[in-house]
Scaffold this active site. Sequence first.
Site, short mmCIF file in Angstrom:
data_model
loop_
_atom_site.label_atom_id
_atom_site.label_comp_id
_atom_site.label_asym_id
_atom_site.label_seq_id
_atom_site.Cartn_x
_atom_site.Cartn_y
_atom_site.Cartn_z
N LYS A 135 44.80 38.93 44.90
CA LYS A 135 44.08 38.20 45.94
C LYS A 135 44.34 36.72 45.68
O LYS A 135 43.45 35.92 45.41
CB LYS A 135 42.57 38.56 45.88
CG LYS A 135 41.77 38.06 47.05
CD LYS A 135 42.02 38.79 48.36
CE LYS A 135 41.31 38.11 49.50
NZ LYS A 135 41.61 38.67 50.82
N ASP A 165 40.95 50.53 40.69
CA ASP A 165 39.92 51.57 40.80
C ASP A 165 39.74 51.96 42.26
O ASP A 165 39.72 53.13 42.63
CB ASP A 165 38.60 51.06 40.22
CG ASP A 165 37.49 52.09 40.33
OD1 ASP A 165 37.75 53.26 40.00
OD2 ASP A 165 36.39 51.73 40.77
N ASP A 193 43.46 43.43 50.18
CA ASP A 193 42.91 43.94 51.46
C ASP A 193 44.02 44.50 52.34
O ASP A 193 43.89 45.57 52.94
CB ASP A 193 42.10 42.85 52.19
CG ASP A 193 42.82 41.51 52.29
OD1 ASP A 193 43.86 41.33 51.63
OD2 ASP A 193 42.34 40.64 53.05
N TYR A 228 35.96 44.42 35.00
CA TYR A 228 35.23 45.43 34.23
C TYR A 228 34.79 44.92 32.85
O TYR A 228 33.85 45.45 32.28
CB TYR A 228 36.11 46.67 34.01
CG TYR A 228 36.05 47.69 35.11
CD1 TYR A 228 36.25 47.32 36.44
CD2 TYR A 228 35.83 49.03 34.82
CE1 TYR A 228 36.22 48.26 37.44
CE2 TYR A 228 35.80 49.98 35.83
CZ TYR A 228 36.00 49.59 37.13
OH TYR A 228 35.98 50.53 38.12
#
Length: 355
Positions: A191, A247, A223, A142
């Site tokens: 990740k 988010d 994921d 962000y």
Amino acid sequence: MTKKIAVLPGDGIGTEIVAEAVKVLDAIGEKHNVSFEYEYGLIGGAAIDEVGVPLPDKTLELCKNSDAVLLGAVGGPKWDDLPVHLRPEGAALLGLRKNLGLYANIRPAKIYPALVDGSTLKKNVIEGVDLVCIRELTGGLYFGERKREKTETGERAYDTMVYTTEEIERIARLGFETAMKRNKRLTSVDKHNVLESSRLWRDVVNEVAKDYPEVELEHMYVDNCAMQLVRWPKQFDVIVTENMFGDILTDQASMLSGSIGMLPSASVGGEVALYEPAHGSAPDIAGQQKANPLATILSVAMMLKYSFNLQSAAEEIEIAVEKVLNGEYRTADLMEEGKKEATTSQIGDLVVEQL
Ligand code: IPM
Ligand code: MG
């Protein structure tokens, strides 16, 4: 005791849901001998329309000089085509979070028994779900460098995910502290198999873990986490993760609590904390008294807990919400057979009645 609250209703359903939260604050304040003083400020599209900018200096000053901030929602189609520095979401909301130093966003998702049957997920999957997501809020994708530029054949654009040791350490610590107060299980989501920032994230989380030997730490790819949240959400106690991952995962987690209209949030880390529902401004139903005010009402319960240390007052609000949900009235997002549809303000009144 007197507490000063900056109230920023914002856009869309913001005005309607914030009005109900203020009602509830007044009622609980009376019961607990606290008086709340409200000062209203402009933010988002409402501020653009009035004064030409989405986050006026005056609003920022007001927030800094208050004991807590209550925010409704920002944004809407009317302001979607403005240049980036004027967009309500980015300039107002992200600007406010950054300016107030609110690096941690706490989003609890728990299912009220009365809502189990109304969920789109199976009863045995969501019954008993009670988790908290701690989302990093002032770093990552962000806030990293970004650009859009022309090339010979078209355009190219990029955003970057950047984290420093310090940024990861402080959010990880909050994750462990939260786990210590709950069931002592922490899932750090990253990740790591692909992203360098995730590899740093995991190393730092493992370092911080040494200070919390009682907490059972697990690392999970984002994921996989998205999948596990709908497969078997009861496995989670506390989740800590990067801004963008958080988010996405918290919108998903909101469905574990019945509706996105049920998910409250607290943004902390600076001198003044900010409380807002996790959902947006819902322009499609704005001004129609259809919005569910409970996420905002539960956000003020978080305010009482985190900013004012009024644990029992916070719990009373949560119990009042539960009693309302056990009754016959619901907003449209939670409708089920046998229930009657109520307006935003009727739901607020019912919560006040239960207090
Ligand atoms: C949220 C919202 C915001 C975010 C938007 C409105 C900028 O989706 O609070 O989750 O992405 O943080
Ligand atoms: Mg979101």
